[in-house]
Design an enzyme around this catalytic site. Structure first.
Site, PDB file in Angstrom:
ATOM      1  N   ASP A 274       0.867  -1.177   0.000  1.00  0.00           N
ATOM      2  CA  ASP A 274       0.000   0.000   0.000  1.00  0.00           C
ATOM      3  C   ASP A 274       0.908   1.232   0.000  1.00  0.00           C
ATOM      4  O   ASP A 274       2.131   1.127  -0.230  1.00  0.00           O
ATOM      5  CB  ASP A 274      -1.003  -0.035   1.173  1.00  0.00           C
ATOM      6  CG  ASP A 274      -0.363   0.265   2.531  1.00  0.00           C
ATOM      7  OD1 ASP A 274       0.888   0.373   2.609  1.00  0.00           O
ATOM      8  OD2 ASP A 274      -1.106   0.378   3.526  1.00  0.00           O
ATOM      9  N   HIS A 275       0.333   2.384   0.279  1.00  0.00           N
ATOM     10  CA  HIS A 275       1.103   3.631   0.235  1.00  0.00           C
ATOM     11  C   HIS A 275       2.162   3.690   1.331  1.00  0.00           C
ATOM     12  O   HIS A 275       3.091   4.473   1.246  1.00  0.00           O
ATOM     13  CB  HIS A 275       0.151   4.825   0.344  1.00  0.00           C
ATOM     14  CG  HIS A 275      -0.826   4.702   1.459  1.00  0.00           C
ATOM     15  ND1 HIS A 275      -1.899   3.820   1.415  1.00  0.00           N
ATOM     16  CD2 HIS A 275      -0.890   5.304   2.675  1.00  0.00           C
ATOM     17  CE1 HIS A 275      -2.574   3.901   2.545  1.00  0.00           C
ATOM     18  NE2 HIS A 275      -1.987   4.788   3.334  1.00  0.00           N
TER      19      HIS A 275
ATOM     20  N   CYS B  42       3.381  -2.816   3.955  1.00  0.00           N
ATOM     21  CA  CYS B  42       2.528  -1.669   4.300  1.00  0.00           C
ATOM     22  C   CYS B  42       3.309  -0.844   5.321  1.00  0.00           C
ATOM     23  O   CYS B  42       4.514  -1.059   5.493  1.00  0.00           O
ATOM     24  CB  CYS B  42       1.156  -2.103   4.810  1.00  0.00           C
ATOM     25  SG  CYS B  42       1.151  -3.032   6.363  1.00  0.00           S
ATOM     26  N   GLY B  43       2.669   0.090   5.976  1.00  0.00           N
ATOM     27  CA  GLY B  43       3.407   0.961   6.885  1.00  0.00           C
ATOM     28  C   GLY B  43       4.089   0.209   8.007  1.00  0.00           C
ATOM     29  O   GLY B  43       5.276   0.398   8.287  1.00  0.00           O
ATOM     30  N   THR B  44       3.329  -0.650   8.655  1.00  0.00           N
ATOM     31  CA  THR B  44       3.883  -1.437   9.762  1.00  0.00           C
ATOM     32  C   THR B  44       4.145  -2.896   9.390  1.00  0.00           C
ATOM     33  O   THR B  44       4.847  -3.605  10.109  1.00  0.00           O
ATOM     34  CB  THR B  44       2.875  -1.471  10.936  1.00  0.00           C
ATOM     35  OG1 THR B  44       1.648  -2.044  10.438  1.00  0.00           O
ATOM     36  CG2 THR B  44       2.601  -0.085  11.487  1.00  0.00           C
ATOM     37  N   GLY B  45       3.506  -3.357   8.344  1.00  0.00           N
ATOM     38  CA  GLY B  45       3.514  -4.782   7.993  1.00  0.00           C
ATOM     39  C   GLY B  45       2.415  -5.551   8.706  1.00  0.00           C
ATOM     40  O   GLY B  45       2.123  -6.693   8.363  1.00  0.00           O
TER      41      GLY B  45
ATOM     42  N   GLY C 195      -1.014  -4.753   9.186  1.00  0.00           N
ATOM     43  CA  GLY C 195      -2.290  -4.881   8.474  1.00  0.00           C
ATOM     44  C   GLY C 195      -2.204  -5.906   7.360  1.00  0.00           C
ATOM     45  O   GLY C 195      -3.103  -6.749   7.193  1.00  0.00           O
TER      46      GLY C 195
ATOM     47  N   HIS D  22      11.063 -22.746   9.973  1.00  0.00           N
ATOM     48  CA  HIS D  22      10.193 -23.372  10.974  1.00  0.00           C
ATOM     49  C   HIS D  22       8.703 -23.339  10.622  1.00  0.00           C
ATOM     50  O   HIS D  22       7.983 -24.278  10.936  1.00  0.00           O
ATOM     51  CB  HIS D  22      10.371 -22.693  12.339  1.00  0.00           C
ATOM     52  CG  HIS D  22      11.705 -22.980  12.966  1.00  0.00           C
ATOM     53  ND1 HIS D  22      11.981 -22.661  14.274  1.00  0.00           N
ATOM     54  CD2 HIS D  22      12.834 -23.548  12.469  1.00  0.00           C
ATOM     55  CE1 HIS D  22      13.238 -23.030  14.556  1.00  0.00           C
ATOM     56  NE2 HIS D  22      13.772 -23.560  13.474  1.00  0.00           N
ATOM     57  N   ASN D  23       8.252 -22.231  10.039  1.00  0.00           N
ATOM     58  CA  ASN D  23       6.805 -22.082   9.780  1.00  0.00           C
ATOM     59  C   ASN D  23       6.444 -22.324   8.322  1.00  0.00           C
ATOM     60  O   ASN D  23       5.276 -22.309   7.969  1.00  0.00           O
ATOM     61  CB  ASN D  23       6.322 -20.673  10.164  1.00  0.00           C
ATOM     62  CG  ASN D  23       6.856 -20.185  11.494  1.00  0.00           C
ATOM     63  OD1 ASN D  23       7.551 -19.168  11.569  1.00  0.00           O
ATOM     64  ND2 ASN D  23       6.550 -20.906  12.558  1.00  0.00           N
TER      65      ASN D  23
ATOM     66  N   ARG E  42       7.553   1.732   7.031  1.00  0.00           N
ATOM     67  CA  ARG E  42       7.882   2.923   7.827  1.00  0.00           C
ATOM     68  C   ARG E  42       8.865   2.622   8.943  1.00  0.00           C
ATOM     69  O   ARG E  42       9.291   3.519   9.670  1.00  0.00           O
ATOM     70  CB  ARG E  42       6.595   3.511   8.417  1.00  0.00           C
ATOM     71  CG  ARG E  42       5.678   4.074   7.331  1.00  0.00           C
ATOM     72  CD  ARG E  42       4.413   4.685   7.879  1.00  0.00           C
ATOM     73  NE  ARG E  42       3.567   5.135   6.769  1.00  0.00           N
ATOM     74  CZ  ARG E  42       2.245   5.018   6.720  1.00  0.00           C
ATOM     75  NH1 ARG E  42       1.592   4.474   7.722  1.00  0.00           N
ATOM     76  NH2 ARG E  42       1.570   5.451   5.683  1.00  0.00           N
TER      77      ARG E  42
ATOM     78  N   ARG F 132       9.886 -31.961  12.915  1.00  0.00           N
ATOM     79  CA  ARG F 132       8.921 -31.519  13.933  1.00  0.00           C
ATOM     80  C   ARG F 132       8.205 -30.248  13.483  1.00  0.00           C
ATOM     81  O   ARG F 132       7.065 -29.988  13.895  1.00  0.00           O
ATOM     82  CB  ARG F 132       9.604 -31.309  15.277  1.00  0.00           C
ATOM     83  CG  ARG F 132      10.596 -30.165  15.332  1.00  0.00           C
ATOM     84  CD  ARG F 132      11.344 -30.132  16.661  1.00  0.00           C
ATOM     85  NE  ARG F 132      12.177 -28.953  16.807  1.00  0.00           N
ATOM     86  CZ  ARG F 132      13.369 -28.798  16.224  1.00  0.00           C
ATOM     87  NH1 ARG F 132      13.862 -29.735  15.421  1.00  0.00           N
ATOM     88  NH2 ARG F 132      14.083 -27.699  16.416  1.00  0.00           N
ATOM     89  N   HIS F 133       8.866 -29.467  12.629  1.00  0.00           N
ATOM     90  CA  HIS F 133       8.227 -28.239  12.148  1.00  0.00           C
ATOM     91  C   HIS F 133       7.095 -28.560  11.171  1.00  0.00           C
ATOM     92  O   HIS F 133       6.096 -27.838  11.115  1.00  0.00           O
ATOM     93  CB  HIS F 133       9.266 -27.328  11.498  1.00  0.00           C
ATOM     94  CG  HIS F 133      10.373 -26.964  12.441  1.00  0.00           C
ATOM     95  ND1 HIS F 133      10.143 -26.265  13.604  1.00  0.00           N
ATOM     96  CD2 HIS F 133      11.693 -27.247  12.418  1.00  0.00           C
ATOM     97  CE1 HIS F 133      11.293 -26.117  14.259  1.00  0.00           C
ATOM     98  NE2 HIS F 133      12.242 -26.708  13.564  1.00  0.00           N
TER      99      HIS F 133
ATOM    100  N   ARG G 161       4.027 -29.240  13.178  1.00  0.00           N
ATOM    101  CA  ARG G 161       3.410 -28.016  13.705  1.00  0.00           C
ATOM    102  C   ARG G 161       2.703 -27.220  12.608  1.00  0.00           C
ATOM    103  O   ARG G 161       1.632 -26.643  12.836  1.00  0.00           O
ATOM    104  CB  ARG G 161       4.479 -27.169  14.405  1.00  0.00           C
ATOM    105  CG  ARG G 161       4.983 -27.871  15.665  1.00  0.00           C
ATOM    106  CD  ARG G 161       6.323 -27.389  16.139  1.00  0.00           C
ATOM    107  NE  ARG G 161       6.797 -28.198  17.251  1.00  0.00           N
ATOM    108  CZ  ARG G 161       8.029 -28.152  17.729  1.00  0.00           C
ATOM    109  NH1 ARG G 161       8.920 -27.331  17.194  1.00  0.00           N
ATOM    110  NH2 ARG G 161       8.384 -28.921  18.736  1.00  0.00           N
TER     111      ARG G 161
HETATM  112  C1  RB5 Z   1      -1.778   3.048   6.247  1.00  0.00           C
HETATM  113  O1  RB5 Z   1      -1.774   4.333   6.755  1.00  0.00           O
HETATM  114  C2  RB5 Z   1      -1.370   2.068   7.311  1.00  0.00           C
HETATM  115  O2  RB5 Z   1      -2.413   1.892   8.200  1.00  0.00           O
HETATM  116  C3  RB5 Z   1      -0.973   0.754   6.684  1.00  0.00           C
HETATM  117  O3  RB5 Z   1       0.078   0.946   5.788  1.00  0.00           O
HETATM  118  C4  RB5 Z   1      -0.500  -0.323   7.625  1.00  0.00           C
HETATM  119  O4  RB5 Z   1       0.518   0.122   8.450  1.00  0.00           O
HETATM  120  C5  RB5 Z   1      -1.554  -1.025   8.367  1.00  0.00           C
HETATM  121  O5  RB5 Z   1      -1.296  -1.953   9.153  1.00  0.00           O
END
Ligand code: RB5
Length: 150
Positions: free
Chosen positions: A8-9, A65-68, A70, A98-99, A109, A132-133, A136
């Site tokens: 995303d952005h 995404c911004g945090t990964g 979402g 493992h996964n 970000r 074992r993995h 699981r």
């Molecule tokens: C978008 O602003 C932000 O919410 C998205 O990139 C992400 O971080 C969501 O988890």
């Protein structure tokens, strides 16, 4: 093998850097966008990337995404997807080992371009260890299928 890529952005520049990096390394990548830096809803992109893995067109996916967070939450709602949020190259290797994660998510970000490339390399170079993995991972898939008994 085809790697599905999407953002995303919050991860636009990282996605483009990862695309270039993977192509330079000789990987085949399918870019599910976004293709210009405009605000979009990350579940839409996560669904496109993960559906391409579900239907066999692509084998692995990378989402930014911004945090990964979402992206990883959305991806893990899709049947057959095991998506791991990877803040480091060590975690990226371990989640393949493992996964058997078939998708990784990065936080644009909170991750430098250099770290993003290292994370992707580490994930691509790692191999699922089985044993074992595997048991699981089978349990995770049974939870998804509603057949798991604790
Ligand atoms: C978008 O602003 C932000 O919410 C998205 O990139 C992400 O971080 C969501 O988890």
């Amino acid at each position: 093998m085809i790697i599905a890529l999407g953002c995303d952005h919050g991860g636009f520049e990282h996605k483009n850097a990862i695309l270039k990096h993977l192509e330079e390394k000789g990987f085949t990548v399918k870019d599910f966008g976004i293709y210009e830096n405009v605000s979009v809803d990350y579940p839409d992109i996560a669904a496109k990337v993960c559906e391409s893995i579900q239907n066999g067109e692509c084998q692995l996916g990378i989402l930014v995404c911004g945090t990964g967070i979402g992206m990883s939450i959305a991806a893990n709602k899709i049947k057959g997807i095991r998506c791991a949020l990877c803040p480091s190259k060590e975690i990226a290797a371990l989640t393949k080992q493992h996964n058997n994660a078939n998708v990784i998510a990065l936080g644009g970000r909170f991750t430098s371009f250099e770290d993003a490339k290292d994370i992707v390399d580490s994930y691509m170079n790692a191999t699922f260890e089985g044993g074992r993995h595997q048991r699981r991972v089978d349990q995770i898939m049974a939870i998804e299928a509603g057949t798991f008994e604790a």
